[in-house]
Write a protein that holds these residues in place. Structure first.
Motif, PDB file in Angstrom:
ATOM      1  N   THR A 270       0.846  -1.200   0.000  1.00  0.00           N
ATOM      2  CA  THR A 270       0.000   0.000   0.000  1.00  0.00           C
ATOM      3  C   THR A 270       0.879   1.246   0.000  1.00  0.00           C
ATOM      4  O   THR A 270       2.071   1.193   0.305  1.00  0.00           O
ATOM      5  N   GLY A 271       0.264   2.375  -0.342  1.00  0.00           N
ATOM      6  CA  GLY A 271       0.963   3.656  -0.268  1.00  0.00           C
ATOM      7  C   GLY A 271       1.306   4.238  -1.620  1.00  0.00           C
ATOM      8  O   GLY A 271       1.175   5.439  -1.834  1.00  0.00           O
TER       9      GLY A 271
ATOM     10  N   GLY B  31       7.905   1.737  -0.172  1.00  0.00           N
ATOM     11  CA  GLY B  31       7.380   3.085  -0.042  1.00  0.00           C
ATOM     12  C   GLY B  31       8.389   4.110  -0.530  1.00  0.00           C
ATOM     13  O   GLY B  31       9.563   3.799  -0.798  1.00  0.00           O
TER      14      GLY B  31
ATOM     15  N   THR C 190       2.002   8.360  -5.562  1.00  0.00           N
ATOM     16  CA  THR C 190       1.372   7.830  -4.357  1.00  0.00           C
ATOM     17  C   THR C 190      -0.119   7.593  -4.574  1.00  0.00           C
ATOM     18  O   THR C 190      -0.700   8.018  -5.580  1.00  0.00           O
ATOM     19  N   ASP C 191      -0.722   6.906  -3.612  1.00  0.00           N
ATOM     20  CA  ASP C 191      -2.164   6.651  -3.677  1.00  0.00           C
ATOM     21  C   ASP C 191      -2.972   7.940  -3.721  1.00  0.00           C
ATOM     22  O   ASP C 191      -4.106   7.956  -4.194  1.00  0.00           O
ATOM     23  N   LYS C 192      -2.378   9.023  -3.233  1.00  0.00           N
ATOM     24  CA  LYS C 192      -3.072  10.319  -3.209  1.00  0.00           C
ATOM     25  C   LYS C 192      -2.717  11.187  -4.407  1.00  0.00           C
ATOM     26  O   LYS C 192      -3.102  12.359  -4.477  1.00  0.00           O
TER      27      LYS C 192
END
Length: 321
Positions: free
Chosen positions: A255-256, A281, A301-303
């Motif tokens: 994730t991330g 990461g 990133t996920d964002k």
């Protein structure tokens, strides 16, 4: 995505796709004439097929399949090529402290990313499968040229690392035959050399993980580029998307980061790095990349935040801004 350019040259460019190593390979060769180009594509396909029948874990007759079959039982004598590929994979595992691990293949029994998985695996099943993941239990005897998986139930799989290796091998093979320009696209692991027939550089598009069909950048390339991401191969469970890249330490998807693109001389190394960075990461990933000065990266990133290594000039290749 390979981006086009106008061609006006005595050289010709031929492209062919083929299903190899469980995925699609697109092979582009620039040669003095069509017959030579097509013959060289045949040579590339033959080399990839040779490698496939050496290291693919889904073909029962390969040396890697035999290693997996005899896990916990006895070592398997392998070709020097397989031994050295395994050694390089273990070396990356040590550098990443296990973020990259070819024995993650044992988790394939638990996670499915082919659209059939609709619920989370039981924690007990994940925990049980993790017992068989660990590069330290891959034992190599260089003198005897053997590979041994210490635990019965362990499994190794080279996957995209093997595809990157095949792309590197084919580039070297073509250069040895006087083919000074071409591209091997090994299901997204790309190795390019030389230039287009008109002298323009090869340009490779980097997909936007948040907008289907859009690009975030188009980079000129003479070397390798690989992208690992969570946006093409994943499972959706209870409305949440889970990436196909497993964190060996947890047994669960990383994730991330949504995507990691790595450029550099070799597709094998670039693939190992892009996979590792997805797990590690952005912060730890940049620290790792300092040990590979010939490689650069773009992480998203996920964002939607862009993170680049110091040598990756995103502004010069960004699209649509």
């Amino acid at each position: 995505m390979i981006l086009g350019a106008n061609m006006a040259s005595s050289q010709v460019m031929r492209t062919r796709d083929a299903l190899l190593m469980g995925g699609r390979f697109d092979i582009t060769i620039v040669a003095p004439d069509s017959l030579t180009a097509e013959r060289m594509i045949d040579t590339v396909i033959a080399e990839i097929t040779r490698i496939e029948y050496l290291i693919s874990d889904w073909k029962p007759t390969t040396q890697v399949s035999l290693i997996n079959k005899l896990a916990g039982i006895r070592p398997v004598r392998v070709d020097k090529e397989v031994l050295e590929l395994t050694e390089r994979a273990i070396a990356i595992s040590r550098l990443t402290e296990g973020a990259f691990d070819i024995s993650f293949a044992a988790m394939e029994r638990i996670w499915k990313f082919d659209g059939t998985m609709t619920q989370m695996p039981a924690r007990a099943d994940v925990k049980r499968a993790r017992r068989y993941v660990g590069y330290k239990d891959i034992l190599i005897d260089k003198e005897k040229s053997t590979v041994f998986l210490r635990k019965k139930g362990m499994k190794i799989g080279f996957g995209a690392l093997g595809e990157g290796y095949a792309a590197d091998r084919c580039r070297a093979l073509m250069l040895s035959k006087g083919i000074n320009s071409g591209i091997i696209n090994a299901t997204g692991d790309i190795q390019a050399w030389g230039s287009r027939p008109d002298g323009a550089p090869w340009r490779i598009g980097i997909n936007d993980p948040f907008e289907n069909g859009a690009l975030v950048a188009a980079i000129p390339l003479d070397g390798a580029v690989t992208t690992s991401g969570s946006y093409e191969k994943y499972a959706v469970i209870n409305g949440k998307r889970y990436a196909h890249i497993i964190n060996p330490a947890t047994g669960y998807p990383a994730t991330g980061l949504t995507s990691v693109t790595v450029t550099g001389p070799g597709a094998e190394t670039a693939n190992a790095l892009s996979t590792s960075l997805m797990v590690m990461g952005a912060k730890k990933g940049l620290q790792l990349l300092r040990q590979f000065p010939d490689y650069e990266c773009l992480m998203i990133t996920d964002k939607g935040k862009y993170v680049t290594s110091p040598g990756f000039d995103l502004e010069s290749v960004r699209i649509g801004e």
